[in-house]
Design a protein around this motif. Sequence first.
Motif, PDB file in Angstrom:
ATOM      1  N   VAL A 152     109.745   5.702 -43.871  1.00  0.00           N
ATOM      2  CA  VAL A 152     108.960   6.186 -42.741  1.00  0.00           C
ATOM      3  C   VAL A 152     108.686   7.665 -42.975  1.00  0.00           C
ATOM      4  CG1 VAL A 152     108.859   6.490 -40.241  1.00  0.00           C
ATOM      5  CG2 VAL A 152     110.079   4.520 -41.206  1.00  0.00           C
ATOM      6  N   ARG A 153     107.398   8.053 -42.942  1.00  0.00           N
ATOM      7  CA  ARG A 153     107.020   9.451 -43.170  1.00  0.00           C
ATOM      8  C   ARG A 153     105.991   9.882 -42.148  1.00  0.00           C
ATOM      9  NH1 ARG A 153     104.679  10.013 -49.001  1.00  0.00           N
ATOM     10  NH2 ARG A 153     104.182  12.069 -48.136  1.00  0.00           N
ATOM     11  N   ILE A 154     106.038  11.148 -41.784  1.00  0.00           N
ATOM     12  CA  ILE A 154     104.990  11.707 -40.935  1.00  0.00           C
ATOM     13  C   ILE A 154     103.771  11.963 -41.814  1.00  0.00           C
ATOM     14  CG2 ILE A 154     104.299  13.651 -39.489  1.00  0.00           C
ATOM     15  CD1 ILE A 154     107.193  13.870 -38.573  1.00  0.00           C
ATOM     16  N   LEU A 155     102.690  11.253 -41.520  1.00  0.00           N
ATOM     17  CA  LEU A 155     101.494  11.285 -42.353  1.00  0.00           C
ATOM     18  C   LEU A 155     100.247  11.214 -41.494  1.00  0.00           C
ATOM     19  CD1 LEU A 155     102.398   8.700 -45.158  1.00  0.00           C
ATOM     20  CD2 LEU A 155     102.135  11.171 -45.481  1.00  0.00           C
ATOM     21  N   ASP A 156      99.132  11.620 -42.087  1.00  0.00           N
ATOM     22  CA  ASP A 156      97.812  11.329 -41.543  1.00  0.00           C
ATOM     23  C   ASP A 156      97.241  10.135 -42.298  1.00  0.00           C
ATOM     24  OD1 ASP A 156      98.195  13.580 -40.042  1.00  0.00           O
ATOM     25  OD2 ASP A 156      96.701  14.806 -41.081  1.00  0.00           O
ATOM     26  N   ILE A 157      96.494   9.304 -41.595  1.00  0.00           N
ATOM     27  CA  ILE A 157      95.866   8.125 -42.195  1.00  0.00           C
ATOM     28  C   ILE A 157      94.359   8.292 -42.097  1.00  0.00           C
ATOM     29  CG2 ILE A 157      95.608   5.615 -42.114  1.00  0.00           C
ATOM     30  CD1 ILE A 157      98.302   5.496 -40.642  1.00  0.00           C
ATOM     31  N   GLY A 158      93.682   8.273 -43.236  1.00  0.00           N
ATOM     32  CA  GLY A 158      92.230   8.381 -43.260  1.00  0.00           C
ATOM     33  C   GLY A 158      91.589   7.022 -43.485  1.00  0.00           C
ATOM     34  N   VAL A 159      90.597   6.693 -42.645  1.00  0.00           N
ATOM     35  CA  VAL A 159      89.973   5.369 -42.671  1.00  0.00           C
ATOM     36  C   VAL A 159      88.477   5.515 -42.926  1.00  0.00           C
ATOM     37  CG1 VAL A 159      89.457   3.312 -41.304  1.00  0.00           C
ATOM     38  CG2 VAL A 159      91.691   4.445 -41.071  1.00  0.00           C
ATOM     39  N   ARG A 160      87.969   4.683 -43.840  1.00  0.00           N
ATOM     40  CA  ARG A 160      86.519   4.591 -44.048  1.00  0.00           C
ATOM     41  C   ARG A 160      86.161   3.129 -44.286  1.00  0.00           C
ATOM     42  NH1 ARG A 160      85.904   7.133 -48.631  1.00  0.00           N
ATOM     43  NH2 ARG A 160      85.889   9.219 -47.725  1.00  0.00           N
ATOM     44  N   ASP A 161      85.098   2.675 -43.620  1.00  0.00           N
ATOM     45  CA  ASP A 161      84.602   1.305 -43.790  1.00  0.00           C
ATOM     46  C   ASP A 161      85.703   0.269 -43.593  1.00  0.00           C
ATOM     47  OD1 ASP A 161      82.061   2.305 -44.353  1.00  0.00           O
ATOM     48  OD2 ASP A 161      82.494   2.433 -46.510  1.00  0.00           O
ATOM     49  N   GLY A 162      86.560   0.528 -42.617  1.00  0.00           N
ATOM     50  CA  GLY A 162      87.574  -0.443 -42.250  1.00  0.00           C
ATOM     51  C   GLY A 162      88.822  -0.452 -43.099  1.00  0.00           C
ATOM     52  N   ARG A 163      88.922   0.468 -44.067  1.00  0.00           N
ATOM     53  CA  ARG A 163      90.076   0.477 -44.962  1.00  0.00           C
ATOM     54  C   ARG A 163      90.763   1.839 -44.976  1.00  0.00           C
ATOM     55  NH1 ARG A 163      90.911  -3.927 -47.733  1.00  0.00           N
ATOM     56  NH2 ARG A 163      89.251  -5.491 -47.788  1.00  0.00           N
ATOM     57  N   ILE A 164      92.017   1.821 -45.345  1.00  0.00           N
ATOM     58  CA  ILE A 164      92.788   3.054 -45.496  1.00  0.00           C
ATOM     59  C   ILE A 164      92.433   3.668 -46.845  1.00  0.00           C
ATOM     60  CG2 ILE A 164      95.098   4.046 -45.663  1.00  0.00           C
ATOM     61  CD1 ILE A 164      96.063   1.611 -43.967  1.00  0.00           C
ATOM     62  N   VAL A 165      91.823   4.827 -46.825  1.00  0.00           N
ATOM     63  CA  VAL A 165      91.387   5.466 -48.070  1.00  0.00           C
ATOM     64  C   VAL A 165      92.152   6.750 -48.364  1.00  0.00           C
ATOM     65  CG1 VAL A 165      89.080   4.446 -47.977  1.00  0.00           C
ATOM     66  CG2 VAL A 165      89.486   6.670 -46.881  1.00  0.00           C
ATOM     67  N   GLN A 166      92.866   7.285 -47.384  1.00  0.00           N
ATOM     68  CA  GLN A 166      93.673   8.479 -47.624  1.00  0.00           C
ATOM     69  C   GLN A 166      94.965   8.391 -46.827  1.00  0.00           C
ATOM     70  OE1 GLN A 166      91.794  12.369 -47.390  1.00  0.00           O
ATOM     71  NE2 GLN A 166      89.759  11.478 -47.746  1.00  0.00           N
ATOM     72  N   LEU A 167      96.038   8.862 -47.428  1.00  0.00           N
ATOM     73  CA  LEU A 167      97.316   9.079 -46.758  1.00  0.00           C
ATOM     74  C   LEU A 167      97.781  10.464 -47.181  1.00  0.00           C
ATOM     75  CD1 LEU A 167      99.048   5.618 -47.417  1.00  0.00           C
ATOM     76  CD2 LEU A 167      98.346   6.494 -45.181  1.00  0.00           C
ATOM     77  N   GLY A 168      97.929  11.370 -46.218  1.00  0.00           N
ATOM     78  CA  GLY A 168      98.271  12.735 -46.588  1.00  0.00           C
ATOM     79  C   GLY A 168      99.000  13.457 -45.486  1.00  0.00           C
ATOM     80  N   ASP A 169      99.518  14.635 -45.832  1.00  0.00           N
ATOM     81  CA  ASP A 169     100.292  15.414 -44.867  1.00  0.00           C
ATOM     82  C   ASP A 169      99.417  16.113 -43.842  1.00  0.00           C
ATOM     83  OD1 ASP A 169     102.695  14.705 -46.071  1.00  0.00           O
ATOM     84  OD2 ASP A 169     102.548  16.342 -47.521  1.00  0.00           O
ATOM     85  N   SER A 170      98.191  16.475 -44.225  1.00  0.00           N
ATOM     86  CA  SER A 170      97.356  17.229 -43.283  1.00  0.00           C
ATOM     87  C   SER A 170      95.886  17.031 -43.627  1.00  0.00           C
ATOM     88  CB  SER A 170      97.727  18.721 -43.313  1.00  0.00           C
ATOM     89  OG  SER A 170      97.652  19.221 -44.638  1.00  0.00           O
ATOM     90  N   LEU A 171      95.371  15.854 -43.292  1.00  0.00           N
ATOM     91  CA  LEU A 171      93.942  15.612 -43.494  1.00  0.00           C
ATOM     92  C   LEU A 171      93.152  16.433 -42.487  1.00  0.00           C
ATOM     93  CD1 LEU A 171      93.912  11.726 -44.002  1.00  0.00           C
ATOM     94  CD2 LEU A 171      94.214  13.536 -45.704  1.00  0.00           C
TER      95      LEU A 171
END
Length: 461
Positions: A22-41
């Motif tokens: 379990v991590r504190i993350l940002d989740i970036g979504v494009r076209d219905g899919r997860i395309v980024q996982l990062g600390d500070s999007l």
Amino acid sequence: MGAADRLDLIIQKGSVVLKDEVRILDIGVRDGRIVQLGDSLRGDDAARTVSAEGLTVMAGMIDAHVHLNEPGLGEWEGFESGSAALAAGGCTTYIDMPLNGIPPTVTAAALHQKLAAAQNRSHADYALWGGLVPGKLHELQPLHEAGVIGFKAFMSYTGDPGEDAFREVDDYTLLEGMKIIAGLGKVLALHAESEPIVSRLGAAMRAEGRLSPADYVASRPVIAELEAINRALFYAGQTGCKLHFVHISSEAGVRTINDARSRGVDVTLETCPHYLKLSAGDLERKGAVAKCSPPLREEPERELLWAAVAAGEIDMISSDHSPCPVSMKNAENFFDAWGGIAGAQSSVELVVGEGHVKRGIPLPLLSRLLSGAPAKRFGLDADKGEIRLGAAADFVLIDLNKPYILEEKHLYHRHKHSPYIGELMHCKITAAYLGGQPIYREGQAPGGTPKGQWIRWNGAN
């Protein structure tokens, strides 16, 4: 970032439950899919941002065992109301069972009737089970070709006396059906209770005027579950058929199935939230709203199931949402009341609340039980089951610090009865997303155009 690269959605600063951590993350979504996982999007790189600070973000539940009762019995539930409850409960994909519809899904023609009933009416994605019943062995291949996710059979009476109702298998149908299903490469899901045992015990109880909840529990003992499990495992060993045992209620059943797996049998099992939350004493207190088969067990059995969950000995947890009108729970004796628990909306909150908040079971393990394992077993894991790059943006946001008492007014399924009403939920779902689109927000009934899509079997389970 160019317009073509702009994100549709960022979920910011949530405690994200990944496969093993379990991590504190940002989740970036494009076209219905997860395309980024990062600390500070960067929020300005997305069309929308949602703060999940202080919340837990898990993969949406994949509920492998629900009964939405269409076509023909929409007054019992229906795709729209049932999927609304599932969405509000953090479920983003479900697999609908082949019985309790008119007709049951035991032919390809019936499958197409069910698909027509579901089209544009489901708030979550869905796959469909086909049925293995006597006299319909020739329908297994057409159902396979039509895209069912697997097949379901009952080893005991289904409770429906109707002329065209789903029927339990005899030994010949079970054995021959397993041979065919093995050749198709699909899974056979089994309701495992010995009909000779439970029917004779039930008849004896009725003859003696023993009609209480305790008598009902005594009429469906653990040995009836074990006999059916062992018979099915023997047939699987002879045929090579992949098995999945539904709603296992006993630690002995779990152990028997795991022993077979250690011998090389391709088998999985599920238990249900009601066996983890409730016991036979609750059946006495709550009445037929908590009636199911196999029945709720005694309190020590419940704790043994939790120990099996924590030890990784149970593959998945499914709701077995089996609704009905309230009138069908009101019978002159307990044996005549409809057996089925309406619990679609409560699975995630119960499993996370009772399992993690109360017992400290790690969230990645619970996420596998609710999402990862059913995705893998039923061929959905290319897109679903985990929060990872490339996966569908199906997730649920949970506040682990927001306990509440479940009330009838909170429920979205059609008939507002549930054995969980009045129970303390140790956490609360605040939102659910399907393909990056919100399908539930806390306190708001799922609305708008339903976004759920049919998922055909993709050739792997």
